[in-house]
Every structure is written in structure tokens, then in C-alpha cells.
Motif scaffolding. Sequence first.
Motif, PDB file in Angstrom:
ATOM      1  N   VAL A 139       0.843  -1.202   0.000  1.00 29.92           N
ATOM      2  CA  VAL A 139       0.000   0.000   0.000  1.00 29.92           C
ATOM      3  C   VAL A 139       0.879   1.254   0.000  1.00 29.92           C
ATOM      4  CG1 VAL A 139      -1.642   1.331   1.397  1.00 29.92           C
ATOM      5  CG2 VAL A 139      -2.003  -1.114   1.035  1.00 29.92           C
ATOM      6  N   LYS A 140       2.005   1.174   0.662  1.00 31.03           N
ATOM      7  CA  LYS A 140       2.924   2.316   0.760  1.00 31.03           C
ATOM      8  C   LYS A 140       3.356   2.834  -0.620  1.00 31.03           C
ATOM      9  CE  LYS A 140       7.421   3.409   2.793  1.00 31.03           C
ATOM     10  NZ  LYS A 140       8.540   2.843   3.530  1.00 31.03           N
ATOM     11  N   ASP A 141       3.482   1.942  -1.594  1.00 31.73           N
ATOM     12  CA  ASP A 141       3.954   2.311  -2.928  1.00 31.73           C
ATOM     13  C   ASP A 141       2.954   3.154  -3.719  1.00 31.73           C
ATOM     14  OD1 ASP A 141       6.279   0.903  -2.415  1.00 31.73           O
ATOM     15  OD2 ASP A 141       5.599  -0.900  -3.478  1.00 31.73           O
ATOM     16  N   PHE A 142       1.715   3.234  -3.262  1.00 29.32           N
ATOM     17  CA  PHE A 142       0.682   3.928  -4.025  1.00 29.32           C
ATOM     18  C   PHE A 142       0.393   5.341  -3.527  1.00 29.32           C
ATOM     19  CE2 PHE A 142       0.419  -0.400  -5.182  1.00 29.32           C
ATOM     20  CZ  PHE A 142       0.069  -0.371  -6.518  1.00 29.32           C
ATOM     21  N   ASN A 143       0.962   5.724  -2.400  1.00 27.17           N
ATOM     22  CA  ASN A 143       0.824   7.097  -1.892  1.00 27.17           C
ATOM     23  C   ASN A 143      -0.609   7.611  -1.973  1.00 27.17           C
ATOM     24  OD1 ASN A 143       3.618   7.432  -1.269  1.00 27.17           O
ATOM     25  ND2 ASN A 143       3.994   7.640  -3.454  1.00 27.17           N
ATOM     26  N   LEU A 144      -1.531   6.868  -1.415  1.00 22.02           N
ATOM     27  CA  LEU A 144      -2.942   7.261  -1.456  1.00 22.02           C
ATOM     28  C   LEU A 144      -3.245   8.246  -0.329  1.00 22.02           C
ATOM     29  CD1 LEU A 144      -4.435   3.694  -2.017  1.00 22.02           C
ATOM     30  CD2 LEU A 144      -4.210   5.502  -3.739  1.00 22.02           C
ATOM     31  N   PRO A 145      -3.608   9.490  -0.680  1.00 27.83           N
ATOM     32  CA  PRO A 145      -4.007  10.430   0.373  1.00 27.83           C
ATOM     33  C   PRO A 145      -5.355   9.989   0.943  1.00 27.83           C
ATOM     34  CG  PRO A 145      -4.429  11.383  -1.776  1.00 27.83           C
ATOM     35  CD  PRO A 145      -3.741  10.066  -2.015  1.00 27.83           C
ATOM     36  N   LEU A 146      -5.826  10.648   1.985  1.00 24.92           N
ATOM     37  CA  LEU A 146      -7.174  10.325   2.456  1.00 24.92           C
ATOM     38  C   LEU A 146      -8.125  10.446   1.277  1.00 24.92           C
ATOM     39  CD1 LEU A 146      -7.362  11.974   5.974  1.00 24.92           C
ATOM     40  CD2 LEU A 146      -7.310   9.545   5.416  1.00 24.92           C
ATOM     41  N   LEU A 147      -9.034   9.520   1.203  1.00 31.02           N
ATOM     42  CA  LEU A 147      -9.922   9.394   0.041  1.00 31.02           C
ATOM     43  C   LEU A 147     -10.313  10.756  -0.521  1.00 31.02           C
ATOM     44  CD1 LEU A 147     -11.513   7.522  -1.818  1.00 31.02           C
ATOM     45  CD2 LEU A 147     -13.351   7.554  -0.148  1.00 31.02           C
ATOM     46  N   ASP A 148      -9.922  10.994  -1.760  1.00 32.47           N
ATOM     47  CA  ASP A 148     -10.138  12.306  -2.369  1.00 32.47           C
ATOM     48  C   ASP A 148     -10.894  12.233  -3.692  1.00 32.47           C
ATOM     49  OD1 ASP A 148      -8.113  11.161  -3.868  1.00 32.47           O
ATOM     50  OD2 ASP A 148      -6.803  12.916  -3.830  1.00 32.47           O
ATOM     51  N   GLU A 149     -11.675  11.194  -3.877  1.00 35.16           N
ATOM     52  CA  GLU A 149     -12.514  11.091  -5.069  1.00 35.16           C
ATOM     53  C   GLU A 149     -13.867  11.751  -4.799  1.00 35.16           C
ATOM     54  OE1 GLU A 149     -11.944  10.103  -8.096  1.00 35.16           O
ATOM     55  OE2 GLU A 149      -9.957   9.225  -7.831  1.00 35.16           O
ATOM     56  N   PRO A 150     -14.333  12.623  -5.699  1.00 36.17           N
ATOM     57  CA  PRO A 150     -15.584  13.346  -5.462  1.00 36.17           C
ATOM     58  C   PRO A 150     -16.854  12.505  -5.634  1.00 36.17           C
ATOM     59  CG  PRO A 150     -14.647  13.987  -7.565  1.00 36.17           C
ATOM     60  CD  PRO A 150     -13.646  13.082  -6.899  1.00 36.17           C
TER      61      PRO A 150
ATOM     62  N   TYR B 106     -13.398   7.429 -11.559  1.00 35.21           N
ATOM     63  CA  TYR B 106     -12.228   7.957 -10.887  1.00 35.21           C
ATOM     64  C   TYR B 106     -11.666   9.175 -11.609  1.00 35.21           C
ATOM     65  CZ  TYR B 106     -12.572   3.294  -8.858  1.00 35.21           C
ATOM     66  OH  TYR B 106     -13.011   2.154  -8.255  1.00 35.21           O
ATOM     67  N   THR B 107     -11.242  10.164 -10.832  1.00 34.44           N
ATOM     68  CA  THR B 107     -10.663  11.382 -11.390  1.00 34.44           C
ATOM     69  C   THR B 107      -9.178  11.521 -11.082  1.00 34.44           C
ATOM     70  OG1 THR B 107     -11.238  12.672  -9.430  1.00 34.44           O
ATOM     71  CG2 THR B 107     -12.871  12.598 -11.208  1.00 34.44           C
ATOM     72  N   GLN B 108      -8.708  10.857 -10.049  1.00 36.72           N
ATOM     73  CA  GLN B 108      -7.325  11.009  -9.604  1.00 36.72           C
ATOM     74  C   GLN B 108      -6.434   9.901 -10.196  1.00 36.72           C
ATOM     75  OE1 GLN B 108      -6.536  13.635  -7.834  1.00 36.72           O
ATOM     76  NE2 GLN B 108      -8.630  14.305  -7.485  1.00 36.72           N
ATOM     77  N   GLU B 109      -5.240  10.300 -10.616  1.00 37.72           N
ATOM     78  CA  GLU B 109      -4.308   9.328 -11.200  1.00 37.72           C
ATOM     79  C   GLU B 109      -3.932   8.226 -10.206  1.00 37.72           C
ATOM     80  OE1 GLU B 109      -3.292   8.642 -14.333  1.00 37.72           O
ATOM     81  OE2 GLU B 109      -4.801  10.160 -14.790  1.00 37.72           O
ATOM     82  N   HIS B 110      -3.751   8.583  -8.927  1.00 40.68           N
ATOM     83  CA  HIS B 110      -3.389   7.554  -7.952  1.00 40.68           C
ATOM     84  C   HIS B 110      -4.511   6.529  -7.793  1.00 40.68           C
ATOM     85  CE1 HIS B 110      -4.793  11.104  -5.557  1.00 40.68           C
ATOM     86  NE2 HIS B 110      -5.612  10.198  -5.071  1.00 40.68           N
TER      87      HIS B 110
ATOM     88  N   TRP C 123      -4.177   2.519  -8.623  1.00 41.00           N
ATOM     89  CA  TRP C 123      -4.568   1.552  -7.603  1.00 41.00           C
ATOM     90  C   TRP C 123      -5.634   0.607  -8.165  1.00 41.00           C
ATOM     91  CZ3 TRP C 123      -3.012  -1.058  -3.777  1.00 41.00           C
ATOM     92  CH2 TRP C 123      -3.824  -1.511  -2.747  1.00 41.00           C
ATOM     93  N   SER C 124      -6.599   1.160  -8.870  1.00 41.50           N
ATOM     94  CA  SER C 124      -7.666   0.364  -9.481  1.00 41.50           C
ATOM     95  C   SER C 124      -7.097  -0.648 -10.472  1.00 41.50           C
ATOM     96  CB  SER C 124      -8.670   1.282 -10.192  1.00 41.50           C
ATOM     97  OG  SER C 124      -9.577   0.530 -10.959  1.00 41.50           O
ATOM     98  N   GLU C 125      -6.195  -0.187 -11.309  1.00 45.60           N
ATOM     99  CA  GLU C 125      -5.584  -1.068 -12.309  1.00 45.60           C
ATOM    100  C   GLU C 125      -4.841  -2.221 -11.639  1.00 45.60           C
ATOM    101  OE1 GLU C 125      -2.180  -0.844 -15.777  1.00 45.60           O
ATOM    102  OE2 GLU C 125      -3.256   0.986 -15.255  1.00 45.60           O
ATOM    103  N   LYS C 126      -4.141  -1.931 -10.551  1.00 50.56           N
ATOM    104  CA  LYS C 126      -3.390  -2.966  -9.845  1.00 50.56           C
ATOM    105  C   LYS C 126      -4.330  -4.011  -9.233  1.00 50.56           C
ATOM    106  CE  LYS C 126       0.357  -3.699  -9.137  1.00 50.56           C
ATOM    107  NZ  LYS C 126       1.196  -4.719  -9.851  1.00 50.56           N
TER     108      LYS C 126
ATOM    109  N   LEU D 235      -8.648   0.383   0.959  1.00 48.45           N
ATOM    110  CA  LEU D 235      -9.852  -0.396   0.664  1.00 48.45           C
ATOM    111  C   LEU D 235     -10.986   0.513   0.221  1.00 48.45           C
ATOM    112  CD1 LEU D 235      -9.661  -2.877   3.652  1.00 48.45           C
ATOM    113  CD2 LEU D 235      -9.477  -3.499   1.230  1.00 48.45           C
ATOM    114  N   ASP D 236     -11.133   1.648   0.891  1.00 51.16           N
ATOM    115  CA  ASP D 236     -12.226   2.579   0.597  1.00 51.16           C
ATOM    116  C   ASP D 236     -12.108   3.236  -0.769  1.00 51.16           C
ATOM    117  OD1 ASP D 236     -13.352   2.046   3.056  1.00 51.16           O
ATOM    118  OD2 ASP D 236     -12.633   3.885   4.001  1.00 51.16           O
ATOM    119  N   TYR D 237     -10.931   3.277  -1.343  1.00 56.09           N
ATOM    120  CA  TYR D 237     -10.729   3.900  -2.652  1.00 56.09           C
ATOM    121  C   TYR D 237     -11.449   3.174  -3.780  1.00 56.09           C
ATOM    122  CZ  TYR D 237      -7.513   7.815  -2.373  1.00 56.09           C
ATOM    123  OH  TYR D 237      -6.974   9.054  -2.170  1.00 56.09           O
ATOM    124  N   LEU D 238     -11.709   1.880  -3.596  1.00 56.97           N
ATOM    125  CA  LEU D 238     -12.275   1.064  -4.671  1.00 56.97           C
ATOM    126  C   LEU D 238     -13.516   0.345  -4.182  1.00 56.97           C
ATOM    127  CD1 LEU D 238      -8.913  -0.579  -5.833  1.00 56.97           C
ATOM    128  CD2 LEU D 238      -9.945   1.547  -6.674  1.00 56.97           C
TER     129      LEU D 238
END
Length: 185
Positions: free
Chosen positions: A41-52, A60-64, A68-71, A97-100
Motif C-alpha cells: 500500500v505504501k507504494d501507491f501514496n494514497l491520500p485520504l480518500l479524495d474522489e468526489p 475515478y478522477t485522480q491518477e493515484h 490503484w484500481s488497475e493494480k 480499501l475505501d478507494y475502490l
Amino acid sequence: MLKIAVIIGSTRPGRNGEAVGRWVYEQAKKRSDAQFELVDVKDFNLPLLDEPVPTSMHQYTQEHTKKWSEKISGFDGFVFVTPEYNHATTGALKNALDYLYTEWNNKAAGFVGYGSMGGARAIENLRLIMGELQVADVRAAVYLSLFTDFENFSVFKPLPNREAELNTMLDQLVAWAEALKAIRT
């Protein structure tokens, strides 16, 4: 062939999770019933959930998030490696987990926990989350104690029986991942 991710759920400096995750991965690689990949998870640098938009809408709007989704999309199952912080899993893993949503659906999960109580409460916390994400979690898990599986609470030295416990969990995980593959196709 089934693809299963071994996900390291701690991002903390000096974490034990990397050693535990690598041990799980090295043991799993000996098997011929699935392909395993170590995902940190550390390799993906996910900030606190920032998808609108809610993640269940998969817009998804954010590249990170897209990365993450692709992985995660390519896996049939997951082994979550988690420490126990304050009777739960890590904030970093919960956030990841919450990102997807759909990327987790109809897949299988197993758990390797570590902490003073073997990470038991972190694993129970993850089991609740898995239900909402439509992930089938297997009964067997590995509970590593900071007192008996680590030297000075920091050098990972698993007890000899831990490998058998891990393989029991992986047997269940592979069986469920294979069964759930039919639902996704």
C-alpha cells in the motif's frame, strides 16, 4: 491461473509488515495452484480518500486512484497483512480499501495479522469491511504474536507451526478464489 495479491497494509516507518509480507509471499511462491504478487500500500501514496464521486460508481478522477484500481482489478484474491492498531486494522489499509469498490467484488480474502494479540481484532475488523465490499473471507488466518514470533518485538522470526497455518489459509483462499471466478465471468 489464479492471481493473488499479498497486500502489506502498514505504511508506518520501521514497520514489521514488510518482513511479514515478504515471508507470506516467499511461502506462497512455493505453491503451484496460484500466482502470487507482493503489493505494498505504501507504494501507491494514497491520500485520504479524495474522489468526489462514490467509488461504487467507478468514475475515478485522480491518477493515484486509477493506478490503484488497475493494480487491484487483475487479482482473483487477496492476503491482507495487517498489524493491529487500537483494536483495528491500519488507517492506511482502510483508506486503500475505501478507494475502490467493484475491483474487490466477488473475490476471496485471507488474513495474516500481527500484534500483541496476534492481530486478531484487526482481522475481525477487516472481516466486517470485506462483507461490505462483497469479498468472501476464509475462516483460517495466521495470528502472529509480537511476543513469540518477533525477537525484541521487531525482528520477525515466526514459530515453526506458522508455515502450516499459512498454508491452511492459502488452501482455503485458493479454493474460494477459484469458485468465485465463475461468478465474475
